[in-house]
Design an enzyme around this catalytic site. Structure first.
Site, PDB file in Angstrom:
ATOM      1  N   HIS A  45       0.707  -1.287  -0.028  1.00 29.09           N
ATOM      2  CA  HIS A  45       0.066  -0.026   0.124  1.00 29.09           C
ATOM      3  C   HIS A  45       0.836   1.174  -0.055  1.00 29.09           C
ATOM      4  O   HIS A  45       0.430   2.198  -0.495  1.00 29.09           O
ATOM      5  CB  HIS A  45      -0.754  -0.020   1.218  1.00 29.09           C
ATOM      6  CG  HIS A  45      -1.951  -0.927   1.107  1.00 29.09           C
ATOM      7  ND1 HIS A  45      -2.846  -0.806   0.380  1.00 29.09           N
ATOM      8  CD2 HIS A  45      -2.256  -2.096   1.939  1.00 29.09           C
ATOM      9  CE1 HIS A  45      -3.815  -1.935   0.457  1.00 29.09           C
ATOM     10  NE2 HIS A  45      -3.367  -2.658   1.547  1.00 29.09           N
ATOM     11  N   ARG A  69       6.355  -6.603   3.285  1.00 26.34           N
ATOM     12  CA  ARG A  69       5.093  -6.925   2.686  1.00 26.34           C
ATOM     13  C   ARG A  69       4.980  -6.747   1.302  1.00 26.34           C
ATOM     14  O   ARG A  69       4.930  -5.518   0.831  1.00 26.34           O
ATOM     15  CB  ARG A  69       3.881  -6.367   3.565  1.00 26.34           C
ATOM     16  CG  ARG A  69       2.619  -6.479   2.758  1.00 26.34           C
ATOM     17  CD  ARG A  69       1.240  -6.631   3.460  1.00 26.34           C
ATOM     18  NE  ARG A  69       0.917  -4.964   3.667  1.00 26.34           N
ATOM     19  CZ  ARG A  69      -0.010  -4.546   4.171  1.00 26.34           C
ATOM     20  NH1 ARG A  69      -1.020  -5.275   4.779  1.00 26.34           N
ATOM     21  NH2 ARG A  69      -0.361  -3.420   4.358  1.00 26.34           N
ATOM     22  N   ASP A  83      16.432 -10.495  -1.968  1.00 27.93           N
ATOM     23  CA  ASP A  83      17.773 -10.191  -2.437  1.00 27.93           C
ATOM     24  C   ASP A  83      18.338  -8.949  -1.990  1.00 27.93           C
ATOM     25  O   ASP A  83      19.501  -8.758  -1.879  1.00 27.93           O
ATOM     26  CB  ASP A  83      17.823 -10.253  -3.999  1.00 27.93           C
ATOM     27  CG  ASP A  83      17.595 -11.700  -4.531  1.00 27.93           C
ATOM     28  OD1 ASP A  83      17.498 -12.398  -3.792  1.00 27.93           O
ATOM     29  OD2 ASP A  83      17.437 -11.730  -6.002  1.00 27.93           O
ATOM     30  N   GLN A 144      -0.419 -13.791   5.368  1.00 29.52           N
ATOM     31  CA  GLN A 144      -1.435 -12.794   5.812  1.00 29.52           C
ATOM     32  C   GLN A 144      -2.847 -13.327   5.601  1.00 29.52           C
ATOM     33  O   GLN A 144      -3.349 -13.709   4.614  1.00 29.52           O
ATOM     34  CB  GLN A 144      -1.535 -11.217   5.190  1.00 29.52           C
ATOM     35  CG  GLN A 144      -2.284 -10.322   5.900  1.00 29.52           C
ATOM     36  CD  GLN A 144      -1.753  -8.999   5.820  1.00 29.52           C
ATOM     37  OE1 GLN A 144      -0.824  -8.934   4.885  1.00 29.52           O
ATOM     38  NE2 GLN A 144      -2.449  -8.142   6.283  1.00 29.52           N
ATOM     39  N   GLU A 146      -6.516 -12.641   5.472  1.00 28.47           N
ATOM     40  CA  GLU A 146      -7.450 -11.488   5.611  1.00 28.47           C
ATOM     41  C   GLU A 146      -8.547 -11.626   4.863  1.00 28.47           C
ATOM     42  O   GLU A 146      -9.432 -10.534   4.525  1.00 28.47           O
ATOM     43  CB  GLU A 146      -6.631 -10.227   5.166  1.00 28.47           C
ATOM     44  CG  GLU A 146      -5.846 -10.621   3.716  1.00 28.47           C
ATOM     45  CD  GLU A 146      -5.023  -9.170   3.363  1.00 28.47           C
ATOM     46  OE1 GLU A 146      -5.061  -8.170   3.828  1.00 28.47           O
ATOM     47  OE2 GLU A 146      -4.140  -9.689   2.668  1.00 28.47           O
ATOM     48  N   ASP A 172      -8.930  -5.524   5.994  1.00 26.98           N
ATOM     49  CA  ASP A 172      -9.435  -6.403   4.896  1.00 26.98           C
ATOM     50  C   ASP A 172     -10.431  -7.481   5.187  1.00 26.98           C
ATOM     51  O   ASP A 172     -11.361  -7.968   4.708  1.00 26.98           O
ATOM     52  CB  ASP A 172      -8.361  -7.174   4.135  1.00 26.98           C
ATOM     53  CG  ASP A 172      -7.603  -5.995   3.187  1.00 26.98           C
ATOM     54  OD1 ASP A 172      -8.513  -5.392   2.311  1.00 26.98           O
ATOM     55  OD2 ASP A 172      -6.211  -5.836   3.416  1.00 26.98           O
TER      56      ASP A 172
END
Length: 257
Positions: A45, A69, A83, A144, A146, A172
């Site tokens: 987000h 995330r 990485d 997650q 949700e 969510d």
């Protein structure tokens, strides 16, 4: 390599975390110096790209564990997050056992997974490549939970080998259940169901707790991976409190004058 978070979870302790969304290295540096156990860099987000993410990861101090995330459950996103030096990933919208398997496979090198080999900063630019490869299968994978579908499949999701922990997305999840607030009975019951599944399988869980009520709720359920807020919300709260304090002092002096 993995900081304080894994130690806390292994010992059954609560690990305090914070969301990082402001695109400046000073934000994670300040939060890590304050003593948070883990920081979550939000690429789902928040307006963060991978080059900026790398700079921000370099600023993490005090043995705090950096997690990312990713935008979605995709091998390319997960590979790049690892990485550049993240200790692990938080994978959004995991709804099935197959989703969880993909998240884990994307974080593991062959033959256990499908992660492309090119760790770059994660292996100190090849200066510690052998050391990194020895522990690469320990990277943290948090799924997650949700959606309503994810709650229904919680036991199958959390039973996947390689899932380190799960995280409740209260906003969510609330919307998925046709609600607008985690405090509604339907949402609270869904969170309890997931917590029970996690406890029975020995998989630690977490939740975003932006106030005392949600924090108490999460801790009573035995959740350990606790996010206390985000950088921008901490900034707003501090600035709002300072402004309110100044106005109160000023009004008091005017009345006294």
């Amino acid at each position: 390599m993995f900081g304080k978070l894994v130690r806390r979870l292994r010992e059954g302790e609560v690990a305090w975390g914070a969301w990082v969304t402001i695109g400046n290295p000073e934000s994670p540096e300040m939060l890590s110096l304050l003593g948070f156990d883990w920081l979550l860099f939000d690429m789902e987000h928040a307006p963060l790209d991978y080059q900026l993410l790398e700079y921000m990861l370099m600023a993490v101090r005090n043995d705090a564990t950096p997690l990312v995330r990713v935008p979605l459950n995709d091998p390319a996103y997960i590979k790049r997050a690892l990485d550049v030096g993240s200790a692990g990933v938080l994978v959004p919208l995991v709804e099935t056992r197959e989703d969880a398997k993909l998240a884990v496979k994307s974080s593991r090198y062959p033959p256990k997974g499908i992660r492309g080999v090119g760790p770059r900063r994660a292996a100190s630019y090849a200066l510690k490549k052998s050391e990194y490869f020895k522990r690469a299968d320990e990277v943290i994978v948090v799924v997650q939970i949700e959606t309503e579908k994810a709650v229904e499949n919680a036991e199958e999701i959390l039973s996947v080998d390689g899932v380190t922990a799960y995280f409740i997305g209260p906003n969510d999840l609330s919307f998925s259940l046709g609600c607008r607030d985690w405090r509604e009975a339907k949402v609270r019951e869904a969170i309890r169901r997931v917590a029970e599944a996690g406890e029975s399988l020995g998989v630690p869980g977490g939740m975003y707790c932006g106030d005392a009520e949600s924090l108490e709720f999460a801790l009573k359920l035995g959740l350990k991976l606790i996010a206390l807020g985000s950088d921008y919300k901490f900034l707003i709260a501090g600035a709002k409190a300072a402004l309110q304090r100044a106005e109160e002092v000023s009004a008091k002096l005017v009345r006294g004058g």
